[in-house]
Design a protein around this motif. Structure first.
Motif, PDB file in Angstrom:
ATOM      1  N   THR A 102      -6.616  -5.817   8.919  1.00 26.66           N
ATOM      2  CA  THR A 102      -6.095  -5.024   7.814  1.00 26.66           C
ATOM      3  C   THR A 102      -4.589  -4.873   7.989  1.00 26.66           C
TER       4      THR A 102
ATOM      5  N   GLN B  33       0.835  -1.196   0.000  1.00 30.36           N
ATOM      6  CA  GLN B  33       0.000   0.000   0.000  1.00 30.36           C
ATOM      7  C   GLN B  33       0.881   1.262   0.000  1.00 30.36           C
TER       8      GLN B  33
ATOM      9  N   THR C 230      -7.636  -2.119  -2.110  1.00 28.28           N
ATOM     10  CA  THR C 230      -8.497  -3.280  -1.960  1.00 28.28           C
ATOM     11  C   THR C 230      -7.774  -4.508  -2.500  1.00 28.28           C
TER      12      THR C 230
ATOM     13  N   THR D  32      -0.769  -9.683   3.021  1.00 27.00           N
ATOM     14  CA  THR D  32      -1.395  -8.570   3.732  1.00 27.00           C
ATOM     15  C   THR D  32      -2.899  -8.779   3.735  1.00 27.00           C
TER      16      THR D  32
ATOM     17  N   TYR E  43      -6.882  -7.423   3.753  1.00 20.30           N
ATOM     18  CA  TYR E  43      -7.784  -6.365   3.309  1.00 20.30           C
ATOM     19  C   TYR E  43      -9.154  -6.592   3.945  1.00 20.30           C
ATOM     20  N   GLY E  44      -9.197  -6.524   5.260  1.00 15.65           N
ATOM     21  CA  GLY E  44     -10.443  -6.740   5.971  1.00 15.65           C
ATOM     22  C   GLY E  44     -10.751  -8.195   6.262  1.00 15.65           C
TER      23      GLY E  44
END
Length: 286
Positions: free
Chosen positions: A245, A183, A199, A237, A239-240
């Protein structure tokens, strides 16, 4: 690896933060053709990362502990420092007397070069000097970093310059930390916005971006002789996922990573040897 080290150039590419599930889906869907053509059987191997974030994982990788096959072991390692009692050092393992693989390869006559990506390679704070400081030569500039939409093509251009400037007889160990997956990556997906943020889909779009340029890196590294390549993620990683996160946490999507090893034939294709099989000569943490 005792046949590879000394005869081949070596390339290690860490696709920083790349999730296994995203990498596997894109390979199966034909969305990363330049990478997929080199993956054994056209698929990524599922492995477990040695760390849950960049610094920890790379410290382990540079010590010889690449991601571990996600099956019961022990799994013989490709590289290992001499260590009494190691259960993953086998006859095919390249064993060295230094504390890390980078200095071991320098001792073998390799030029060791780092093309950094994420902040742990930027040489700005003292912490950012540790990992690149292992190498004889290191490169980083803002255009290589996580905020640059053209980070990977800029890194590849620098790698091409490194290869072109090295005497042909000198062996090369090139390490590239690819920052594009990390990110922020929203700008790699057409129509995405900073406000909507990153996302799983923008993560996938970042991998497609990397795939569009990685062929140049492979071509440069195989332009002088055969090159043994390792392409993997250092960690995934979230993403929710289950409410999580990011990374530096103990979720499955962080610990499970894609891995591949293969030989890029050189100008004289007869000088390429087969890469060690990923199942029989894979990596495991001791």
């Amino acid at each position: 690896m005792n046949e590879i080290v000394g005869s081949h150039d070596l390339l290690l590419v860490t696709l920083d933060t790349l999730r296994y599930d995203v990498a596997a889906e894109l390979a199966a869907a034909g969305r990363i053709p330049h990478l997929a053509r080199h993956l054994p059987g056209g698929v990524w191997e599922r492995r477990h990362a040695p760390g849950s974030f960049t610094y920890a994982s790379h410290q382990a990788i540079f010590a010889g502990f690449l991601p571990t096959p996600a099956t019961p072991g022990p799994h013989p390692r490709l590289f290992a420092a001499s260590f009494a009692g190691s259960e993953t050092t086998a006859t095919g393992t390249f064993v060295y007397q230094t504390p890390d693989l980078v200095s071991a390869l320098a001792h073998e006559g390799y030029r060791t070069v780092c093309v950094g990506g994420v902040g742990f390679f930027n040489r700005q704070p003292p912490l950012g000097t540790v990992l690149p400081g292992l190498f004889q030569e290191s490169h980083w500039e803002p255009s290589f970093g996580v905020a640059s939409p053209t980070s990977f093509e800029s890194q590849v251009a620098r790698a091409e310059e490194v290869v072109a400037g090295l005497p042909r007889a000198r062996r090369l160990f090139l390490f590239v930390n690819v920052s594009a997956l990390h990110q922020p990556n929203w700008f790699h997906q057409p129509g995405a916005s900073r406000e909507a943020g990153d996302t799983r889909a923008t993560h996938a779009a970042a991998l497609e971006y990397v795939d569009r340029h990685i062929g140049r890196l492979f071509a440069a590294m195989s332009s002088r002789r055969a090159c043994f390549a390792i392409v993997c993620s250092d960690h995934g990683t979230a993403y929710g996922d289950d409410g999580f996160t990011g990374h530096r946490l103990g979720h499955e999507v962080v610990w499970t990573v894609p891995y591949a090893q293969f030989v890029l034939p050189g100008p004289d294709a007869s000088d390429a040897r087969s890469a060690p099989d990923a199942r029989s000569a894979g990596e495991a943490a001791a």
